[in-house]
Design an enzyme around this catalytic site. Structure first.
Site, PDB file in Angstrom:
ATOM      1  N   GLU A 174       0.828  -1.215   0.000  1.00  0.00           N
ATOM      2  CA  GLU A 174       0.000   0.000   0.000  1.00  0.00           C
ATOM      3  C   GLU A 174       0.859   1.261   0.000  1.00  0.00           C
ATOM      4  O   GLU A 174       0.411   2.351   0.334  1.00  0.00           O
ATOM      5  CB  GLU A 174      -0.952  -0.017   1.197  1.00  0.00           C
ATOM      6  N   HIS A 250      -3.898   1.672   7.788  1.00  0.00           N
ATOM      7  CA  HIS A 250      -2.540   1.973   7.309  1.00  0.00           C
ATOM      8  C   HIS A 250      -1.744   2.511   8.498  1.00  0.00           C
ATOM      9  O   HIS A 250      -2.316   3.152   9.399  1.00  0.00           O
ATOM     10  CB  HIS A 250      -2.547   3.071   6.232  1.00  0.00           C
ATOM     11  N   CYS A 368      -2.716  11.297   4.144  1.00  0.00           N
ATOM     12  CA  CYS A 368      -3.105  10.350   3.086  1.00  0.00           C
ATOM     13  C   CYS A 368      -3.080  11.011   1.718  1.00  0.00           C
ATOM     14  O   CYS A 368      -2.902  10.358   0.703  1.00  0.00           O
ATOM     15  CB  CYS A 368      -4.530   9.841   3.302  1.00  0.00           C
TER      16      CYS A 368
HETATM   17  O1  SUG Z   1      -7.838   3.027   0.864  1.00  0.00           O
HETATM   18  N1  SUG Z   1     -10.540   5.188   1.307  1.00  0.00           N
HETATM   19  C1  SUG Z   1      -9.113   4.998   1.230  1.00  0.00           C
HETATM   20  C2  SUG Z   1      -8.432   5.954   2.189  1.00  0.00           C
HETATM   21  C3  SUG Z   1      -6.951   5.889   2.050  1.00  0.00           C
HETATM   22  C4  SUG Z   1      -6.239   6.602   3.151  1.00  0.00           C
HETATM   23  N2  SUG Z   1      -4.827   6.556   2.936  1.00  0.00           N
HETATM   24  C5  SUG Z   1      -3.908   6.516   3.909  1.00  0.00           C
HETATM   25  N3  SUG Z   1      -4.176   6.211   5.125  1.00  0.00           N
HETATM   26  N4  SUG Z   1      -2.702   6.710   3.550  1.00  0.00           N
HETATM   27  C6  SUG Z   1      -8.705   3.565   1.549  1.00  0.00           C
HETATM   28  O2  SUG Z   1      -9.259   3.014   2.510  1.00  0.00           O
HETATM   29  C7  SUG Z   1     -12.844   4.873   0.543  1.00  0.00           C
HETATM   30  C8  SUG Z   1     -13.565   4.977  -0.774  1.00  0.00           C
HETATM   31  C9  SUG Z   1     -15.063   4.847  -0.637  1.00  0.00           C
HETATM   32  O3  SUG Z   1     -15.535   4.188   0.273  1.00  0.00           O
HETATM   33  O4  SUG Z   1     -15.775   5.430  -1.488  1.00  0.00           O
HETATM   34  C10 SUG Z   1     -11.351   4.632   0.374  1.00  0.00           C
HETATM   35  O5  SUG Z   1     -10.940   3.987  -0.559  1.00  0.00           O
END
Ligand code: SUG
Length: 444
Positions: A174, A250, A368
């Site tokens: 990731e 994460h 993020c």
């Molecule tokens: O992969 N949310 C992302 C958020 C990513 C956050 N990134 C870090 N922590 N670096 C994920 O969980 C939600 C999309 C939705 O539900 O429409 C989403 O993909």
């Protein structure tokens, strides 16, 4: 030689919506089907970039991806014109259309892992796009992300692009969201910490029971190997399984580092104390560890406020600022912790609050939204310059968002082919603003 840490922020795309697509991401699950505001989301992202730029921190942008992903829907058997493909997918499988319409590339911390030239054996900057295999809506980002990174970091003498790891079960990767680099000065060799959620190839090893562990040790080791990082400056740490089950999907939801400062929760890792000691012993500089106790900030408050998903940045004064999401102000406990930190910590002397609530409602905080790239001055001169953010670009992008983005989007709107047309008109103009040429397939 001097070097800079440049924050490349993922721009929010015109289809930003709440699909409830991310397992183990509490905000994404909670807000499923809530109406979104793509225009506000994109403007919040731009204002964050402006804040960083105004603080003197180098900033750049990564354009959004083309969504709904008609190419993916076609590969899954939907036929006809682009409009027909979207309509048919929406009718037959709204869930599939939702995954293919996500604007998730905005969370650029998951785009790739980057190794600065000071840390790699061959003295080049290494980039490995994350394979994002844990979630379908994110995995489909990978080809366009790889192409974009090659376009921006094009010079082969300076940048080495690796293929994403094989998208197979043992290699869930990731990207930078599970990676920290600590150093005294950006230009000097640093200590790299790779954080993983589980061992893929060792049975009986601890792991979360409710939510998925997205990053594997085997993936982290492979990325470190590809990047040629010296073992003497390399550490691996496993996330506390209970933390993943509490919503820490994460590592950047529970720890952040910058230069010689590492700010983390005591429940971030299995034996966080030992992880801190290992980092100290592998660093040839004085590492300042800020370990936050549960009694001061319980893990539930850390997850709800995204305290650790703040951006920790260096200011020209030599001091650091913590850019925290507005949700930190909503929690009396977190806010009073931050006041005390700012008054007592020798390095973190400033706290700035930023509103990225539209992204937060999908589980994406300030950290993020950005991919950190440490570049020596001459390496910075070799990137695609028009993506670098300044006052002028801010004005252009803010106006562009205002003209192209909707202010309300629901799941039922994704099937509307005019959303596809509007999005493509926006992206077509954006490639002009950023001088990126025909970046998207629909432009060919
Ligand atoms: O992969 N949310 C992302 C958020 C990513 C956050 N990134 C870090 N922590 N670096 C994920 O969980 C939600 C999309 C939705 O539900 O429409 C989403 O993909």
């Amino acid at each position: 030689m001097s070097a800079h840490e440049v924050n490349f922020d993922g721009m929010v795309g015109p289809t930003h919506n709440y699909g409830g697509l991310a397992r183990g991401n509490l905000a994404s699950q909670r807000n499923v089907h809530a109406p979104s505001n793509p225009r506000a989301a994109a403007k919040q992202g731009l204002r964050k970039m402006k804040l960083l730029h105004d603080l003197g921190v180098p900033q750049a942008v990564l354009p959004p991806q083309d969504r709904p992903a008609v190419d993916v829907l076609r590969a899954l058997g939907f036929e006809g014109t682009d409009h027909e493909v979207v309509r048919r997918a929406g009718k037959e499988s709204p869930a599939l259309l939702s995954a293919c319409a996500s604007a998730s590339s905005m969370w650029a911390a998951n785009a790739a892992t980057i190794c600065p030239s000071a840390d790699s054996r061959d003295g080049k900057v290494h980039l490995t796009p994350a394979n994002l295999r844990s979630h379908f809506h994110r995995q489909i980002e990978v080809p366009a992300t790889s192409r974009l990174l090659r376009r921006i970091f094009a010079d082969p003498e300076t940048f080495v692009h690796h293929a994403p790891l094989p998208p197979a079960e043992p290699f869930g990767d990731e990207g930078a969201a599970n990676h920290s680099r600590l150093c005294l000065e950006y230009a000097e060799p640093g200590t790299q910490l790779f954080v993983y959620g589980r061992h893929a190839l060792r049975s009986g090893a601890p792991g979360p029971s409710r939510h998925p562990a997205r990053q594997t040790l085997e993936a982290s080791q492979a990325v470190a190997r590809l990047h040629g990082v010296s073992n003497t400056r390399l550490a691996f740490a496993q996330q506390q399984p209970a933390a993943i089950d509490a919503g820490v999907f994460h590592s950047d939801v529970i720890a952040v580092g910058n230069k010689n400062v590492f700010f983390f929760h005591e429940d971030a890792f299995i034996d966080s104390g030992r992880v801190g000691e290992e980092l100290r012993s592998k660093s040839d500089f004085d590492l300042h560890l800020i370990e936050v106790a549960s009694k001061d900030v319980p893990i539930e408050d850390a997850v709800a406020s995204y305290l650790f998903n703040s951006q920790l940045v260096s200011l020209s004064s030599g001091q650091m600022a913590l850019i925290v999401p507005a949700e930190c102000q909503d929690s009396a406990r977190v806010w009073s912790y931050l006041q005390a930190l700012q008054e007592s910590d020798p390095f973190i002397r400033r706290v700035e609050v930023i509103d990225v609530r539209q992204s937060m409602e999908n589980g994406g905080g300030p950290a993020c939204l950005r991919l950190r790239v440490v570049l020596a001055t001459e390496e910075l001169e070799r990137i695609h310059g028009p993506v670098l953010f300044d006052e002028d670009l801010f004005g252009k992008l803010d106006d562009w968002v205002g003209r192209h983005y909707r202010d309300r989007l629901e799941e039922s709107d994704l099937v509307d082919p005019s959303l596809l047309d509007e999005s493509r008109a926006a992206l077509d103009e954006l490639t002009g603003i950023l001088a990126l040429g025909a970046l998207y397939d629909f432009q060919h």
